[in-house]
Enzyme design. Sequence first.
Site, short mmCIF file in Angstrom:
data_model
loop_
_atom_site.label_atom_id
_atom_site.label_comp_id
_atom_site.label_asym_id
_atom_site.label_seq_id
_atom_site.Cartn_x
_atom_site.Cartn_y
_atom_site.Cartn_z
CB CYS A 14 -0.92 -0.02 1.22
SG CYS A 14 -1.78 1.55 1.49
CG ASN A 41 -12.69 11.51 -3.32
OD1 ASN A 41 -13.72 12.18 -3.29
ND2 ASN A 41 -11.54 12.00 -3.76
CB THR A 75 -6.87 6.95 -7.33
OG1 THR A 75 -6.31 7.98 -6.52
CG2 THR A 75 -7.80 7.54 -8.38
CG HIS A 98 -3.90 3.87 3.78
ND1 HIS A 98 -2.89 3.11 4.35
CD2 HIS A 98 -4.23 4.81 4.72
CE1 HIS A 98 -2.62 3.57 5.57
NE2 HIS A 98 -3.43 4.61 5.82
CG HIS A 134 -6.71 9.48 0.91
ND1 HIS A 134 -6.84 8.17 0.48
CD2 HIS A 134 -7.12 10.25 -0.12
CE1 HIS A 134 -7.30 8.16 -0.76
NE2 HIS A 134 -7.49 9.42 -1.15
P1 AMP Z 1 -8.19 9.87 -4.12
O1 AMP Z 1 -8.44 10.12 -5.58
O2 AMP Z 1 -9.22 10.44 -3.21
O3 AMP Z 1 -7.91 8.40 -3.84
O4 AMP Z 1 -6.87 10.68 -3.78
C1 AMP Z 1 -5.59 10.18 -3.90
C2 AMP Z 1 -4.67 11.36 -3.81
O5 AMP Z 1 -3.35 10.90 -3.53
C3 AMP Z 1 -4.57 12.18 -5.11
O6 AMP Z 1 -4.97 13.52 -4.85
C4 AMP Z 1 -3.11 12.06 -5.51
O7 AMP Z 1 -2.61 13.24 -6.09
C5 AMP Z 1 -2.44 11.74 -4.19
N1 AMP Z 1 -1.20 11.01 -4.27
C6 AMP Z 1 -0.94 9.90 -5.01
N2 AMP Z 1 0.31 9.49 -4.79
C7 AMP Z 1 0.87 10.36 -3.91
C8 AMP Z 1 2.15 10.46 -3.28
N3 AMP Z 1 3.13 9.58 -3.54
N4 AMP Z 1 2.36 11.48 -2.42
C9 AMP Z 1 1.38 12.37 -2.17
N5 AMP Z 1 0.14 12.31 -2.70
C10 AMP Z 1 -0.10 11.32 -3.56
ZN ZN Z 2 -2.29 1.27 3.65
#
Ligand code: AMP
Ligand code: ZN
Length: 114
Positions: A4, A87, A95, A98, A100
């Site tokens: 993850c 989301n 996407t 985990h 957030h």
């Molecule tokens: P969600 O679409 O709600 O799952 O949001 C996932 C978020 O994680 C997106 O806004 C991405 O830009 C962000 N994200 C993906 N990979 C990373 C990373 N390595 N560091 C920081 N943010 C990330």
């Molecule tokens: Zn995780």
Amino acid sequence: MSSCLFCRIASAEIPAKVIYQDAAVLAFEDVNPQAPLHCLIIPRRHIASLNDLTPEDTGLVGTMQYRAAMLAKERGYGERGYRTIFNCQADAGQTVFHIHLHLLAGRSLGWPPG
Ligand code: AMP
Ligand code: ZN
């Protein structure tokens, strides 16, 4: 959970711009910011989506929301305003599986969201 992305950020295996951390949660800047302030607040413990919450997690979710509010206020967005978003699954655009909490601030945010 070793596969993850956000567990690996929480364990510092993958670098991130961390702006807050304690024993339960971590906040770091989103890599693709959608506002002048766009950070993600995550629990250290792996929970794939909001669908996987249990009654024992209600305090943890409150801690995440509280931390988002404190970060927004510390950065001067308390009066002007900010948005927090979870989301959940495909229709909401999740996407990373985990949980957030997005914190966005620093511009006028449209409603309803796309
Ligand atoms: P969600 O679409 O709600 O799952 O949001 C996932 C978020 O994680 C997106 O806004 C991405 O830009 C962000 N994200 C993906 N990979 C990373 C990373 N390595 N560091 C920081 N943010 C990330
Ligand atoms: Zn995780």
